[in-house]
Scaffold this motif. Structure first.
Motif, PDB file in Angstrom:
ATOM      1  N   THR A 108       0.726  -0.963  -0.065  1.00 65.09           N
ATOM      2  CA  THR A 108       0.537  -0.596  -0.099  1.00 65.09           C
ATOM      3  C   THR A 108       0.754   1.683  -0.151  1.00 65.09           C
ATOM      4  N   TYR A 151     -10.106   1.300  -2.924  1.00 70.02           N
ATOM      5  CA  TYR A 151      -8.050   1.299  -2.040  1.00 70.02           C
ATOM      6  C   TYR A 151      -8.344   1.784  -1.215  1.00 70.02           C
ATOM      7  N   GLY A 162      -6.739   1.256   2.070  1.00 68.83           N
ATOM      8  CA  GLY A 162      -5.338   0.647   2.094  1.00 68.83           C
ATOM      9  C   GLY A 162      -5.832   1.010   4.004  1.00 68.83           C
ATOM     10  N   ASP A 210     -10.554  -2.977   0.555  1.00 70.89           N
ATOM     11  CA  ASP A 210      -9.712  -3.537  -0.251  1.00 70.89           C
ATOM     12  C   ASP A 210     -10.042  -4.757   0.151  1.00 70.89           C
ATOM     13  N   ALA A 260      -4.713  -5.027   4.864  1.00 71.27           N
ATOM     14  CA  ALA A 260      -5.248  -4.368   5.342  1.00 71.27           C
ATOM     15  C   ALA A 260      -7.413  -3.677   6.058  1.00 71.27           C
TER      16      ALA A 260
END
Length: 182
Positions: free
Chosen positions: A21, A49, A51, A71, A76
């Motif tokens: 990430t 996304y 992270g 994610d 994560a």
């Protein structure tokens, strides 16, 4: 990394100790939110996304009602859940472990509509354009919804039909483009 402003301000966030990430730096995050208007009055956020979940949590801290933090990485998602727990308001967040397009399909089936979307995927250019088109095709965006696309300094994004480029920031090694649904 921390929450910069709003209801959850100054809370330090957990991050993954991995190269998988790329957390958005506090400097980039602060500049981005300052350019968006700093504080908001409701709406739904999608960080596809996520992270660490920092962008979605920051958005809720500044006034959005709810954030969907997606994610594909189990590690994560564990970090995101720890960060959500720091807010003491877990009901305002949905942490979803799945792939980007599977999540979009699920949201379309559930009739979700987003006011703000963060996109910072790997292989940015091709993925961002495809996701933006999917958001439109599946009616996942509110009128005038904002899509924030974050890339490295070497990636140039073209104009995307159905969106107007509102802002284009170059912050160090990071480029941030703000698109508005037309």
């Amino acid at each position: 990394m921390r929450i910069i402003s709003g209801k959850y301000a100054k809370r330090n966030l957990f991050t993954l100790k991995s190269n998988a990430t790329r957390p958005t730096s506090d400097k980039v995050k602060e500049s981005l939110f300052n350019s968006l208007g700093q504080f908001f009055s409701g709406g739904k956020v999608l960080d596809l996304y996520a992270g660490s979940g920092a962008l979605g949590i920051e958005a809720v801290s500044r006034g959005y009602d709810q954030a969907f933090l997606v994610d594909v990485s189990g590690q994560a998602c564990k970090i995101i859940k720890k960060n959500v727990d720091l807010t003491k308001e877990p009901e305002r967040f949905k942490v979803i472990k799945t792939s980007d397009f599977r999540a979009l399909k699920q949201f379309a089936e559930e009739g979700e509509i987003f006011d703000l979307v963060f996109l910072d995927p790997p292989y940015a250019k091709e993925k961002i354009i495809k996701v933006m088109n999917t958001l439109l095709e599946n009616n996942l965006l509110a009128p005038h919804a904002l899509v924030i696309a974050e890339t490295d300094e070497h990636t140039d994004l073209p104009e995307v039909e159905g969106f107007e480029l509102k802002k284009d920031h170059h912050l160090g090694r990071t480029k941030v483009k703000v698109y508005e649904r037309t």
